[in-house]
Design a protein around this motif. Sequence first.
Motif, mmCIF file in Angstrom:
data_model
loop_
_atom_site.group_PDB
_atom_site.id
_atom_site.type_symbol
_atom_site.label_atom_id
_atom_site.label_comp_id
_atom_site.label_asym_id
_atom_site.label_seq_id
_atom_site.Cartn_x
_atom_site.Cartn_y
_atom_site.Cartn_z
ATOM 1 N N ASP A 147 0.816 -1.212 0.000
ATOM 2 C CA ASP A 147 0.000 0.000 0.000
ATOM 3 C C ASP A 147 0.851 1.264 0.000
ATOM 4 N N ALA A 148 1.962 1.224 0.698
ATOM 5 C CA ALA A 148 2.831 2.395 0.799
ATOM 6 C C ALA A 148 3.972 2.289 -0.208
ATOM 7 N N PRO A 149 4.496 3.414 -0.670
ATOM 8 C CA PRO A 149 5.656 3.372 -1.559
ATOM 9 C C PRO A 149 6.850 2.702 -0.880
ATOM 10 N N LEU A 150 7.663 2.022 -1.671
ATOM 11 C CA LEU A 150 8.895 1.424 -1.164
ATOM 12 C C LEU A 150 9.984 2.473 -0.998
ATOM 13 N N GLY A 151 9.802 3.603 -1.667
ATOM 14 C CA GLY A 151 10.728 4.722 -1.562
ATOM 15 C C GLY A 151 10.044 5.979 -2.051
ATOM 16 N N GLU A 152 10.460 7.137 -1.541
ATOM 17 C CA GLU A 152 9.799 8.390 -1.907
ATOM 18 C C GLU A 152 10.780 9.548 -1.819
ATOM 19 N N ARG A 153 10.674 10.457 -2.782
ATOM 20 C CA ARG A 153 11.437 11.709 -2.762
ATOM 21 C C ARG A 153 10.492 12.819 -3.196
ATOM 22 N N CYS A 154 10.413 13.856 -2.411
ATOM 23 C CA CYS A 154 9.431 14.912 -2.657
ATOM 24 C C CYS A 154 10.087 16.224 -3.055
ATOM 25 N N CYS A 155 9.310 16.965 -3.831
ATOM 26 C CA CYS A 155 9.519 18.398 -4.005
ATOM 27 C C CYS A 155 10.849 18.738 -4.671
ATOM 28 N N VAL A 156 11.128 18.073 -5.782
ATOM 29 C CA VAL A 156 12.334 18.372 -6.563
ATOM 30 C C VAL A 156 12.006 19.535 -7.501
ATOM 31 N N PRO A 157 12.644 20.693 -7.341
ATOM 32 C CA PRO A 157 12.306 21.843 -8.184
ATOM 33 C C PRO A 157 12.777 21.640 -9.621
ATOM 34 N N ALA A 158 11.963 22.101 -10.570
ATOM 35 C CA ALA A 158 12.312 21.962 -11.985
ATOM 36 C C ALA A 158 11.517 22.975 -12.785
ATOM 37 N N GLY A 159 11.917 23.175 -14.029
ATOM 38 C CA GLY A 159 11.189 24.079 -14.908
ATOM 39 C C GLY A 159 12.040 24.534 -16.069
ATOM 40 N N GLY A 160 11.365 25.052 -17.101
ATOM 41 C CA GLY A 160 12.036 25.497 -18.302
ATOM 42 C C GLY A 160 11.422 24.829 -19.517
ATOM 43 N N ARG A 161 12.122 24.870 -20.620
ATOM 44 C CA ARG A 161 11.667 24.218 -21.846
ATOM 45 C C ARG A 161 12.553 23.010 -22.111
#
Length: 204
Positions: A147-161
């Motif tokens: 039910d739960a993720p085996l691993g998690e990473r949150c809120c990685v900033p990104a953007g552009g073309r």
Amino acid sequence: MAGRYQPLWPFSTQEEAARWRDTQGEDGDQAWHLDAARTALAFTRDYLGFTEIDRAVKTEQEGAHARVHVGYRSQEGDRPAVAAVVHLMRYGPGEDAPWEVVGTDDTSFTLTKPAYGAEVSSPLTVGGRISGVDESITVHVRRPGSDAPLGERCCVPAGGRKAPWSATVDFTARPGKTLTVVVSTGGHVATVERFAVTGVSVTS
């Protein structure tokens, strides 16, 4: 499906799919396995937990392959917004074989690392390219039955073309298992506005 494609969900093996096929009928409680659009939405909402993505905008089927454009109601127009194109295959011969999710067809948000079908270990480096402004990427590592993720990473900033993005995530899983790596971004008009997945296996 052997060789080229990774079975991501809902079945982990050919034997599981065959067992369902032998015990279930078209009118059973799990008849959604025979409908590509319903399977894609169940994958998105129930397995990945992206509950705001609630509609199949478009379904394209060619032989044993189907591609379902899943999306959500957009606040910016009458047409629903597409969050991802889910790729499915029949898990077995014939039209009574259930559908299996094998990946996504990426567009403006890609997941190219690790490569599809690669053998991986923890920590795992993931990456790709994204077009957008003020994006915040979340990474999950999942496997059916958990039910739960085996691993998690949150809120990685990104953007552009078509800008490159990258992150590292720790996970715990037994060797030889097939895992789903999920990346998502959103927060402008919906919690999850775009997502992509790939299939990998844990190094033995």
